[in-house]
Scaffold this active site. Structure first.
Site, PDB file in Angstrom:
ATOM      1  N   ASP A 133      27.481  25.554  26.366  1.00  0.00           N
ATOM      2  CA  ASP A 133      26.698  25.187  27.552  1.00  0.00           C
ATOM      3  C   ASP A 133      26.255  23.733  27.512  1.00  0.00           C
ATOM      4  OD1 ASP A 133      26.961  27.767  28.472  1.00  0.00           O
ATOM      5  OD2 ASP A 133      25.043  28.442  27.640  1.00  0.00           O
ATOM      6  N   GLU A 134      26.166  23.185  26.306  1.00  0.00           N
ATOM      7  CA  GLU A 134      25.726  21.795  26.146  1.00  0.00           C
ATOM      8  C   GLU A 134      26.895  20.871  25.822  1.00  0.00           C
ATOM      9  OE1 GLU A 134      22.633  22.019  23.228  1.00  0.00           O
ATOM     10  OE2 GLU A 134      21.276  23.125  24.546  1.00  0.00           O
ATOM     11  N   SER A 135      28.106  21.326  26.196  1.00  0.00           N
ATOM     12  CA  SER A 135      29.348  20.532  26.095  1.00  0.00           C
ATOM     13  C   SER A 135      29.865  20.332  24.676  1.00  0.00           C
ATOM     14  CB  SER A 135      29.175  19.163  26.776  1.00  0.00           C
ATOM     15  OG  SER A 135      28.875  19.328  28.141  1.00  0.00           O
ATOM     16  N   ARG A 194      29.319  20.453  17.304  1.00  0.00           N
ATOM     17  CA  ARG A 194      28.183  20.510  16.389  1.00  0.00           C
ATOM     18  C   ARG A 194      28.500  21.565  15.328  1.00  0.00           C
ATOM     19  NH1 ARG A 194      23.539  23.067  20.257  1.00  0.00           N
ATOM     20  NH2 ARG A 194      24.421  21.440  21.619  1.00  0.00           N
TER      21      ARG A 194
END
Length: 449
Positions: A383-385, A337
């Site tokens: 933490d959210e890959s 992201r």
């Protein structure tokens, strides 16, 4: 009335008149009778025929002889064991005395450390006997074109006195081009060299702005201009792009070739300043490259194709402009992201560290305060890959060149590389940031002098 016999016979201890008047105390005759009966039973056996007796005698004699033989063998064996034991104990005692005499007056830890060094030296010498040295010390493996180019270099200059490094010296002398790193191993320069720490090998010819993905193979002598293989994954060893950087000018890298031969030709065209005396050798060397490729029917990967394929997998350009590659799912958009700020905003934050009118300590604190929310967002992404976010910010912090940001860069790169299963890059990044240098001569052989 006759008296009864006392059950204790003559052994009875009672002497009172009442007992004596009631019981007799005779000697115990039954024991003698039993003994006599037993004697009578044994007597017939002793009076058997002479033939039977001789047979029994032979039968009895044979086991006795066997027993004597076994006893003799057992005794001999025990003597031998005792002798061996005595010899072993004597030898052990002698060795113990020798060891103690050697240790006497010396520091035991020094002796132990010396033995460990000898063991490490032996392991190092064994490692130098195969190309496994490259993987073990540099944490990567080399592509096929690397070894083919080495063969070509050997054909440029043949010197029986220097069979391995004659080609290297020729390129350095004529074109000011140093073949370094793994090429130096093939040339035998690591054989018999002074041992270094693991980090020393990872920093060998690693220039100031070189990220973990980059490995130097060519250097223009005395400058920051260098070329190297680019690996997005440490295990990559096929069809690697070759990038160029001038550390004196900054952190940007440019892909210039898809193999070592084309990188060499690019160097001759762009980074070698030919003189009237070297023009002939320049032209001859270019022809030698073409002839070698033709004679050996080598089909090498080309820059355009490799770069086109890689660009499809790049998720962010980063400050070094070569970009980063991480697994990214187009449908779910998991893997990367964008950062919480743009590249231009990030550069503005970092510019404060370069201002001379601001105290360095205060500037560092102010920059870290502004960067903290960006770093927090990148860590949440991990933490959210979305591992690519932390990798991008970590690389940007590294490429900024500010050593004040090394700790922040490490806190981002370590989890990112770890989640991406690229532990070799963690080791390289840590070793580099521990002793990051702007020098042009970054050879391990000069460091270990």
């Amino acid at each position: 009335m006759p008296k009864e016999d006392c059950k204790y016979w003559d052994k009875c201890y009672q002497q009172n008149p009442a007992h004596l008047s009631k019981y007799n105390h005779p000697k115990k005759q039954q024991e003698h009778e039993v003994d006599g009966a037993e004697g009578k039973k044994v007597a017939p056996k002793r009076s058997a025929s002479s033939q039977s007796g001789e047979q029994k005698k032979e039968e009895q004699t044979e086991p006795v002889n066997k027993d004597k033989s076994n006893t003799s063998a057992s005794s001999t064996e025990m003597v031998n064991k005792d002798t061996a034991k005595g010899s072993y104990e004597a030898e052990t005692e002698e060795l113990h005395k020798e060891a103690m005499s050697n240790i006497s007056g010396k520091n035991y830890m020094e002796i132990l450390e010396k033995r460990i060094r000898l063991s490490v030296q032996k392991e190092y010498d064994n490692l130098c006997e195969s190309n496994e040295f490259i993987r073990h010390k540099f944490l990567v493996e080399m592509p096929p074109d690397f070894y083919e180019f080495w063969k070509f270099v050997g054909s440029l200059k043949i010197d029986p006195a220097k069979p391995k490094d004659a080609g290297l010296e020729h390129l350095d002398k004529v074109f000011q081009l140093q073949l370094v790193g793994p090429f130096e191993f093939l040339a035998g320069k690591f054989h018999g060299a002074k041992l270094g720490e693991p980090g020393d090998y990872l920093r060998h010819w690693r220039f100031y702005y070189d990220p973990p993905e980059f490995q130097t193979i060519f250097v223009r002598r005395g400058t920051g201009i260098h070329y190297g293989y680019w690996r997005d994954v440490p295990q990559d060893k096929e069809n690697l792009l070759i990038a160029r950087n001038d550390s004196a000018k900054g952190c940007q890298f440019q892909f210039v070739a898809g193999n070592a031969f084309d990188a060499f030709l690019y160097y001759l065209e762009h980074d070698f300043a030919a003189t009237p005396f070297s023009c002939g050798q320049l032209a001859g060397t270019k022809k030698a490259v073409a002839k070698y490729l033709s004679d050996n029917s080598l089909e090498l990967a080309q820059l355009d194709r490799l770069q086109r394929e890689r660009n499809k997998r790049v998720v962010a350009k980063t400050f070094h402009r070569a970009g980063i590659v991480v697994p990214f799912d187009q449908k779910t958009e998991v893997g990367y992201r964008p950062l919480a700020v743009s590249d231009s905003e990030l550069k503005k934050m970092l510019a404060m560290l370069e201002r001379k009118d601001v105290d360095n300590g205060a500037a560092k604190q102010a920059v870290l305060e502004k960067l903290q929310p960006v770093a927090n967002a990148a860590n949440i992404a991990v933490d959210e890959s979305d591992f690519g976010s932390a990798l991008e910010l970590g690389i940007d912090m590294f490429c900024s060149g500010h050593k004040e940001l090394h700790m922040l860069a490490s806190s981002l790169l370590v989890p990112a590389y770890s989640m991406l299963s690229r532990p070799q890059f963690i080791a390289i990044a840590k070793a580099h940031m521990e002793q990051r240098s702007r020098e042009d001569n970054l050879s391990i052989f000069d460091v270990l002098k």
